[in-house]
Design an enzyme around this catalytic site. Structure first.
Site, PDB file in Angstrom:
ATOM      1  N   THR A  16      10.360  19.276  24.368  1.00 24.13           N
ATOM      2  CA  THR A  16      11.402  18.566  23.760  1.00 24.13           C
ATOM      3  C   THR A  16      11.219  17.116  23.887  1.00 24.13           C
ATOM      4  O   THR A  16      11.657  16.308  22.970  1.00 24.13           O
ATOM      5  CB  THR A  16      12.531  18.973  24.662  1.00 24.13           C
ATOM      6  OG1 THR A  16      12.823  20.460  24.467  1.00 24.13           O
ATOM      7  CG2 THR A  16      13.778  18.286  24.106  1.00 24.13           C
ATOM      8  N   ASP A  81      11.052  22.719  18.268  1.00 24.35           N
ATOM      9  CA  ASP A  81      10.701  22.915  19.660  1.00 24.35           C
ATOM     10  C   ASP A  81      10.210  24.399  19.756  1.00 24.35           C
ATOM     11  O   ASP A  81      11.430  25.011  19.907  1.00 24.35           O
ATOM     12  CB  ASP A  81      11.667  22.212  20.446  1.00 24.35           C
ATOM     13  CG  ASP A  81      11.705  22.246  21.766  1.00 24.35           C
ATOM     14  OD1 ASP A  81      10.712  22.589  22.256  1.00 24.35           O
ATOM     15  OD2 ASP A  81      12.735  22.013  22.400  1.00 24.35           O
TER      16      ASP A  81
END
Length: 204
Positions: A16, A81
């Site tokens: 992230t 992600d």
């Protein structure tokens, strides 16, 4: 060409963090795997009772990742992600460790195969290579309650699976970054330059 970039790696590897930096650098929308509030609710249930929630959790993630990859291609690009392309890592681990039955794993695998038939591979897969020690250190720093209750030995299994997945991945070009030796935030200029150069080569 759709500019679809996927970032994968073990929990705590910095996916992230890197994705948020790339979102600004590449001006691409980030599709975060924790964007759905139900995901964190299910994760909390899963880590507290893996036998009860493993299959439900895995189907939830698979459904979310399929939805995201469709939306990314519809919008002609984006950052993921984690993605559907590495989803089976966790399902196979849960099955091998006895948290998903044979029937559950076959149901999941068939559904994944059906979805992959309708899924285009990314322009680039970025794999964050990370040791268990580094991942656990990062997990403790960010302090998500449902992750802190998980014993260290549990995090060793995904690391083994990801190491094998990295060796076998062939769907698209893959760029491996060793985050044990490169700090994503402190050395972000270097890392972003490496990724940017790789993307330029692929777009030619």
């Amino acid at each position: 060409m759709n500019k679809v970039i996927c970032i994968d790696g073990v929990v705590g590897s910095g996916k992230t963090t890197l994705a948020e930096l790339l979102e600004k650098k590449l001006n691409l929308k980030l599709y975060n795997e924790l964007a759905n509030q139900d995901t964190e609710i299910l994760l909390d249930k899963f880590y507290r009772d893996r036998h009860r929630w493993a299959f439900t959790m895995q189907i939830h993630f698979l459904n979310e990742r399929f939805r995201m990859i469709k939306e990314v291609h519809k919008n002609r690009g984006g950052l993921l992600d984690r993605s559907i392309f590495g989803d089976k890592i966790f399902a196979s681990m849960l099955h091998e460790d006895g948290y998903m039955s044979r029937e559950e794993f076959l149901t999941y695998s068939t559904l994944l195969d059906n979805m992959l038939e309708h899924t285009q591979p990314p322009l680039l897969m970025i794999y964050l290579k990370c040791s268990v020690d580094k991942a656990v250190e990062n997990i403790q720093k960010r302090g998500r309650a449902y992750e802190l209750i998980v014993p260290r030995i549990y995090w060793e299994r995904p690391n083994e699976k990801y190491t094998q997945w990295h060796k076998e991945y062939q769907l698209s070009p893959l760029l491996a970054i060793d985050v044990d030796h490169l700090d994503i935030l402190l050395q972000q200029d270097l890392i972003l330059e490496i990724i940017g150069d790789q993307i330029k080569k692929l777009e030619i």
